[in-house]
Design an enzyme around this catalytic site. Structure first.
Site, PDB file in Angstrom:
ATOM      1  CG  HIS A  66      -2.115  -0.881   1.110  1.00 18.83           C
ATOM      2  ND1 HIS A  66      -2.655  -1.518   2.195  1.00 18.83           N
ATOM      3  CD2 HIS A  66      -2.848  -1.283   0.040  1.00 18.83           C
ATOM      4  CE1 HIS A  66      -3.660  -2.284   1.801  1.00 18.83           C
ATOM      5  NE2 HIS A  66      -3.787  -2.164   0.494  1.00 18.83           N
ATOM      6  NE  ARG A  68      -5.974  -9.712   0.835  1.00 18.40           N
ATOM      7  CZ  ARG A  68      -5.433  -8.587   0.382  1.00 18.40           C
ATOM      8  NH1 ARG A  68      -4.203  -8.258   0.734  1.00 18.40           N
ATOM      9  NH2 ARG A  68      -6.095  -7.795  -0.413  1.00 18.40           N
ATOM     10  CD  GLU A 114      -3.781   2.764  -3.939  1.00 23.12           C
ATOM     11  OE1 GLU A 114      -5.009   2.769  -4.195  1.00 23.12           O
ATOM     12  OE2 GLU A 114      -3.200   1.788  -3.468  1.00 23.12           O
TER      13      GLU A 114
END
Ligand code: AMP
Length: 399
Positions: free
Chosen positions: A181, A241, A383
């Site tokens: 990240h 997850r 991002e």
């Protein structure tokens, strides 16, 4: 929408999707358009183009339902060109840069080989990132390409934070904590740095809470610790997850339950986290809308883990001067932010309920009370914007 000035195409290639965004090379802060190709490898591919229209209706033409990554990239670039865009460069998200890449770089054959060499560390990601890079090169060999790594932001971490207490032989083979990240953390840190009169505070924890989720501790703007480790499975509870899990559980599953590698991988990547806890969904919106006790428990557990890990990172920093929420959940879930802030009260967080009800945007929003000991912000991460900016910067250097 059309432009004669060169644009940067930012490509984020996953296993079954390719997200793309366009930025003016001369002003990479502005996103011109974006789109997504989904369902690659499923035989029924769909695409949203910059016009927001379906593939059949626009200049892109039909994309074959059985297209692979290469075919999808070729379709995308051809469509953008036909649509009047002058592509000046491609910037790629590459998930794993190992220890070798501490910053974004221009892609040449040796960089491609290194990304390939790192595949055993990121089987789910690097192969797709690489196939997008190679597909662009095959179509336009002279187009400048830049790789931006999710791990690079964390290469500033001290050995104490990255070393796993495993035998030396294993450690020498590259088994350590890397963290991910990084492009999101860069984006959030840059936005805070620009917006706050005093710049980025000295000791900061950023929470990137999306389908994947992690926390990062920054000292003087540099990553010193993070919750993801050797893989993006570690740390917080995520959509599917589990995050932090006693490795003894995995031994037990191997020894007593006869689980094989494939089953274990599927369990850790696809069946755990919010989905595993709730049995309902991996999607926070669905869980928030549900009346089921298991949905409430999953949200509580998600927040509880964030608070505990934030405490660990505050300890690594020796105190905390600001906490920031970002990512799909961090930017949109009033409820998760409120619950986490409640857990951070001991560090000085105190919620401003009205501010917490606002929408997150490019400008950070202060969601703690004005005189709370711990300022807490939310900000929209970008991002792709970081990739565009890095690509533009490297092109200028190389011109
Ligand atoms: P990301 O991976 O950053 O796109 O984030 C995806 C996650 O953000 C999913 O769990 C979504 O349910 C969650 N999300 C998006 N919008 C909202 C919202 N308005 N309220 C709560 N969660 C949201």
């Amino acid at each position: 929408m059309q432009t004669d000035a060169p644009v940067i195409v930012v490509i984020n290639a996953g296993s079954s999707s390719i997200k793309f965004a366009l930025y003016a090379a001369a002003a990479p802060a502005e996103r011109l358009a974006e789109g997504q190709i989904s369902g690659i490898g499923t035989g029924s591919i769909t695409a949203e183009t910059p016009q927001g229209a379906t593939q059949q209706a626009d200049v892109f033409g039909a994309l074959k339902g059985d297209a692979d990554h290469e075919a999808a990239i070729s379709w995308l670039l051809a469509g953008l060109e036909k649509g009047g865009f002058v592509i000046g460069a491609a910037g790629h998200r590459v998930v794993h840069g190992g220890a070798a890449f501490s910053a974004a770089c221009r892609i040449d054959l040796s960089v491609e080989r290194e990304i390939e060499r790192l595949i055993p560390l990121a089987r789910l990601h690097n192969p797709h990132n690489l196939s997008a890079i190679r597909a662009v090169r095959a179509i336009w060999p002279d187009l400048p390409q830049v790789a931006c790594f999710d791990t690079a932001f964390h290469t500033t971490q001290p050995d104490l934070a990255t070393t796993l207490a495993l035998p030396q032989k294993l450690r020498e083979s590259g088994i350590r904590r890397y963290g991910f990240h990084g492009l999101s953390y860069q984006s959030v840190a840059d936005r805070l740095e620009t917006a706050l009169s005093g710049g980025l505070p000295k000791r900061v924890v950023i929470a990137h809470l999306g389908n994947g989720a992690s926390l990062c501790a920054l000292k003087d703007g540099k990553s010193v610790a993070t919750t993801m480790g050797f893989t993006p499975i570690d740390g917080l509870i995520m959509g599917t997850r589990p995050g932090l899990t006693d490795p003894g559980v995995l031994l037990h599953l191997l020894e007593e339950k006869g689980m094989d590698v494939q089953q274990m991988s599927h369990m850790l990547q696809k069946e755990s986290g919010l989905l595993g806890l709730s049995g309902i969904s991996a999607d926070m919106r669905v869980l928030e809308a549900s009346d089921e006790a298991a949905a409430k428990f999953a949200i509580d557990a998600f927040c509880y883990r964030i608070v505990r890990e934030a405490g660990s990172l505050a300890a690594a920093l020796g105190g905390l001067d600001a906490f920031i929420f970002a990512g799909g959940i961090g930017e949109n879930s009033e409820k998760v932010r409120a619950k986490v802030m409640e857990g951070l009260a001991w560090l000085g967080a105190e919620i401003d309920a009205a501010a917490n009800g606002e929408r997150a945007g490019r400008e950070p929003v202060l969601i703690s009370t004005k005189d709370a000991r711990l300022p807490v912000y939310m900000v929209r991460t970008d991002e792709e914007g970081v990739i565009a900016a890095e690509t533009a910067r490297l092109l200028t250097i190389h011109q």
